[in-house]
Design a protein around this motif. Structure first.
Motif, PDB file in Angstrom:
ATOM      1  N   SER A   1     109.627  93.678  43.775  1.00 52.06           N
ATOM      2  CA  SER A   1     108.445  94.735  43.711  1.00 52.06           C
ATOM      3  C   SER A   1     106.881  93.967  43.286  1.00 52.06           C
ATOM      4  N   GLU A   2     106.213  94.195  44.002  1.00 52.46           N
ATOM      5  CA  GLU A   2     104.830  93.860  43.882  1.00 52.46           C
ATOM      6  C   GLU A   2     104.721  92.198  43.860  1.00 52.46           C
ATOM      7  N   VAL A   3     105.339  91.829  45.200  1.00 51.03           N
ATOM      8  CA  VAL A   3     105.307  90.175  45.148  1.00 51.03           C
ATOM      9  C   VAL A   3     104.455  90.004  46.390  1.00 51.03           C
ATOM     10  N   ASN A   4     103.946  88.719  46.348  1.00 47.67           N
ATOM     11  CA  ASN A   4     103.200  88.311  47.390  1.00 47.67           C
ATOM     12  C   ASN A   4     104.182  87.619  48.617  1.00 47.67           C
ATOM     13  N   GLY A   5     103.540  87.213  49.863  1.00 51.68           N
ATOM     14  CA  GLY A   5     104.334  86.769  50.730  1.00 51.68           C
ATOM     15  C   GLY A   5     105.057  85.363  50.525  1.00 51.68           C
ATOM     16  N   GLU A   6     104.411  84.626  49.850  1.00 52.78           N
ATOM     17  CA  GLU A   6     104.996  83.250  49.310  1.00 52.78           C
ATOM     18  C   GLU A   6     106.345  83.411  48.373  1.00 52.78           C
ATOM     19  N   LEU A   7     106.238  84.470  47.458  1.00 53.10           N
ATOM     20  CA  LEU A   7     107.298  84.857  46.678  1.00 53.10           C
ATOM     21  C   LEU A   7     108.647  85.491  47.744  1.00 53.10           C
TER      22      LEU A   7
ATOM     23  N   PRO B   1     119.367  87.512  51.239  1.00 51.49           N
ATOM     24  CA  PRO B   1     118.461  88.476  52.018  1.00 51.49           C
ATOM     25  C   PRO B   1     117.843  89.598  51.077  1.00 51.49           C
ATOM     26  N   VAL B   2     116.566  89.768  51.188  1.00 53.47           N
ATOM     27  CA  VAL B   2     115.801  90.838  50.673  1.00 53.47           C
ATOM     28  C   VAL B   2     115.889  92.069  51.446  1.00 53.47           C
ATOM     29  N   THR B   3     116.095  93.375  50.824  1.00 50.80           N
ATOM     30  CA  THR B   3     116.261  94.509  51.800  1.00 50.80           C
ATOM     31  C   THR B   3     114.847  95.105  51.779  1.00 50.80           C
ATOM     32  N   ALA B   4     114.139  95.195  50.629  1.00 52.91           N
ATOM     33  CA  ALA B   4     112.865  95.880  50.627  1.00 52.91           C
ATOM     34  C   ALA B   4     111.966  95.347  49.653  1.00 52.91           C
ATOM     35  N   VAL B   5     110.668  95.578  49.658  1.00 54.75           N
ATOM     36  CA  VAL B   5     109.826  95.454  48.797  1.00 54.75           C
ATOM     37  C   VAL B   5     108.951  96.711  48.305  1.00 54.75           C
ATOM     38  N   GLN B   6     108.909  96.896  47.214  1.00 58.89           N
ATOM     39  CA  GLN B   6     108.152  98.013  46.551  1.00 58.89           C
ATOM     40  C   GLN B   6     106.699  97.756  46.050  1.00 58.89           C
TER      41      GLN B   6
ATOM     42  N   GLU C   1     107.723  89.276  59.423  1.00 59.23           N
ATOM     43  CA  GLU C   1     108.638  88.202  59.688  1.00 59.23           C
ATOM     44  C   GLU C   1     109.991  87.987  59.397  1.00 59.23           C
ATOM     45  N   LEU C   2     110.164  88.889  57.990  1.00 53.47           N
ATOM     46  CA  LEU C   2     111.691  88.546  57.649  1.00 53.47           C
ATOM     47  C   LEU C   2     112.310  90.008  57.817  1.00 53.47           C
ATOM     48  N   GLY C   3     111.594  91.058  58.479  1.00 49.56           N
ATOM     49  CA  GLY C   3     112.240  92.417  58.496  1.00 49.56           C
ATOM     50  C   GLY C   3     112.603  93.069  57.306  1.00 49.56           C
ATOM     51  N   VAL C   4     111.712  93.004  56.396  1.00 46.03           N
ATOM     52  CA  VAL C   4     111.893  93.652  54.880  1.00 46.03           C
ATOM     53  C   VAL C   4     111.116  95.045  55.141  1.00 46.03           C
ATOM     54  N   ALA C   5     111.787  96.026  54.595  1.00 45.00           N
ATOM     55  CA  ALA C   5     111.191  97.356  54.480  1.00 45.00           C
ATOM     56  C   ALA C   5     110.177  97.460  53.377  1.00 45.00           C
ATOM     57  N   LEU C   6     109.361  98.331  53.433  1.00 41.49           N
ATOM     58  CA  LEU C   6     108.339  98.596  52.602  1.00 41.49           C
ATOM     59  C   LEU C   6     108.536 100.110  51.822  1.00 41.49           C
ATOM     60  N   VAL C   7     108.744  99.864  50.496  1.00 39.66           N
ATOM     61  CA  VAL C   7     108.869 101.187  49.717  1.00 39.66           C
ATOM     62  C   VAL C   7     107.579 101.374  49.182  1.00 39.66           C
ATOM     63  N   ALA C   8     106.847 102.541  49.410  1.00 42.31           N
ATOM     64  CA  ALA C   8     105.624 102.541  48.911  1.00 42.31           C
ATOM     65  C   ALA C   8     105.577 103.574  47.543  1.00 42.31           C
TER      66      ALA C   8
ATOM     67  N   LEU D   1     102.253  98.375  60.429  1.00 39.94           N
ATOM     68  CA  LEU D   1     102.995  97.302  59.696  1.00 39.94           C
ATOM     69  C   LEU D   1     104.042  96.412  60.208  1.00 39.94           C
ATOM     70  N   GLY D   2     104.596  97.223  61.294  1.00 34.50           N
ATOM     71  CA  GLY D   2     105.903  96.637  61.943  1.00 34.50           C
ATOM     72  C   GLY D   2     107.165  96.515  61.169  1.00 34.50           C
ATOM     73  N   VAL D   3     107.170  97.388  60.262  1.00 36.45           N
ATOM     74  CA  VAL D   3     108.544  97.548  59.226  1.00 36.45           C
ATOM     75  C   VAL D   3     108.682  98.880  58.771  1.00 36.45           C
ATOM     76  N   PRO D   4     109.822  99.208  58.510  1.00 37.15           N
ATOM     77  CA  PRO D   4     110.115 100.651  57.846  1.00 37.15           C
ATOM     78  C   PRO D   4     109.356 100.790  56.686  1.00 37.15           C
ATOM     79  N   VAL D   5     108.531 102.037  56.513  1.00 34.44           N
ATOM     80  CA  VAL D   5     107.952 102.347  55.373  1.00 34.44           C
ATOM     81  C   VAL D   5     108.275 103.669  54.762  1.00 34.44           C
ATOM     82  N   VAL D   6     108.799 103.313  53.564  1.00 31.87           N
ATOM     83  CA  VAL D   6     109.375 104.764  52.898  1.00 31.87           C
ATOM     84  C   VAL D   6     108.718 105.168  51.774  1.00 31.87           C
TER      85      VAL D   6
END
Length: 295
Positions: free
Chosen positions: A133-139, A148-153, A173-180, A248-253
């Motif tokens: 949650s609340e990470v930037n691209g580098e992290l 593998p990280v499934t989702a970033v919130q 790039e990594l195919g990680v979903a966004l949980v908004a 965004l090119g990824v699933p957004v939930v």
């Protein structure tokens, strides 16, 4: 979170009824955290899904070690994560967590150490998927290299779009979903929040965006467009977030929080709303008018 703290008075019975109604309507993702009211919210969610566990993808978080109402540390040391997971399982009354998030980037460990501990929890069967949650691209990239990280919130809404530039590329790039989270702008985008009259216990009183009336023009613009479209402002705001997956090119939930069945039903109905190109363009331009930071 709002069912336990942060947004005025709470009611255990109303909260349970709202979660039950959500399940009845086909909502399958329930999101909580061990930091919400010092574990109270996990207990509440656990009671609400008891007997209906197979209907739910259950998400919770660790990493915000609260020592007081306004005192906390952002922890990611492996021992802490493993103890916190066991405590969450106990409060929730379940044998596994479907999606386990690191609530914030840790201050006392490298992200690789934290995700390594979470990967061990996956092997042990205590969690199924890892989230951040609340990470930037580098992290995100560093974490994903460990497991593998499934989702970033992250916070994402009509007036909060920072993640598009901080982590959007890595998500794709990594195919990680966004949980908004806070897709309704902590209620502001519903057009029902008077920032000059927030009650004493409301956590929004501490946020810069809620200490000015300059943002009322954003709520007014959302309300005007919603009236033209024949939907509520909340539904329009949710429809915008849902539509962003294509951009965004990824699933957004989106995970809108509410304490009442009435607002829950309104939010769920937003799933069927589609925006025209002109409507989307109007809403896209509102973020540039936001005054004040998120925190």
């Amino acid at each position: 979170m709002g069912m336990s703290e942060g947004y005025g008075p709470t009611s255990w019975d109303d909260a349970i009824a709202t979660i039950h109604r959500a399940l009845d309507l086909g909502v399958t993702l329930i999101d909580t955290a061990d930091a919400y009211a010092f574990g109270h919210n996990e207990v509440l969610v656990g009671r609400a899904v008891a007997g209906r566990r197979d209907e739910v993808q259950l998400a919770t978080k660790t990493g915000i070690d609260r020592m007081g109402a306004d005192t906390w540390a952002l922890r990611g040391d492996p021992g802490y994560i493993k103890r916190a997971c066991d405590a969450s399982l106990l409060r929730l009354g379940v044998d596994h967590i479907d999606l386990y998030y690191l609530h914030r980037p840790p201050q006392n460990a490298e992200i690789e150490e934290s995700v390594g501990a979470m990967a061990e929890l996956v092997k042990e069967g205590k969690i199924r998927h890892i989230g951040l949650s609340e990470v930037n691209g580098e992290l995100l990239r560093r974490a994903h290299a460990v497991h593998p990280v499934t989702a970033v919130q992250s916070e994402y809404s009509i007036w909060s779009r920072d993640l598009e530039t901080t982590v959007g590329e890595a998500l794709r790039e990594l195919g990680v979903a966004l949980v908004a989270y806070s897709p309704l702008g902590r209620g502001f985008l519903t057009g029902t929040v008077d920032v000059t009259a927030l009650p004493a216990g409301d956590a929004r009183r501490r946020l810069p965006r809620f200490r000015t009336t300059d943002n009322d023009v954003i709520a007014d613009a959302v309300r005007t467009l919603a009236e033209t479209k024949g939907v509520t402002p909340a539904q329009l705001a949710l429809a915008w977030v849902q539509a962003r997956g294509a951009h965004l090119g990824v699933p957004v939930v989106p995970i809108p929080g509410t304490k009442r069945v009435k607002w829950l039903e309104q939010n769920v109905a937003a799933a069927g709303i589609e925006l025209t190109a002109d409507e989307a363009a109007t809403l896209d331009g509102l973020a540039a008018r936001t005054v004040g930071g998120r925190y």
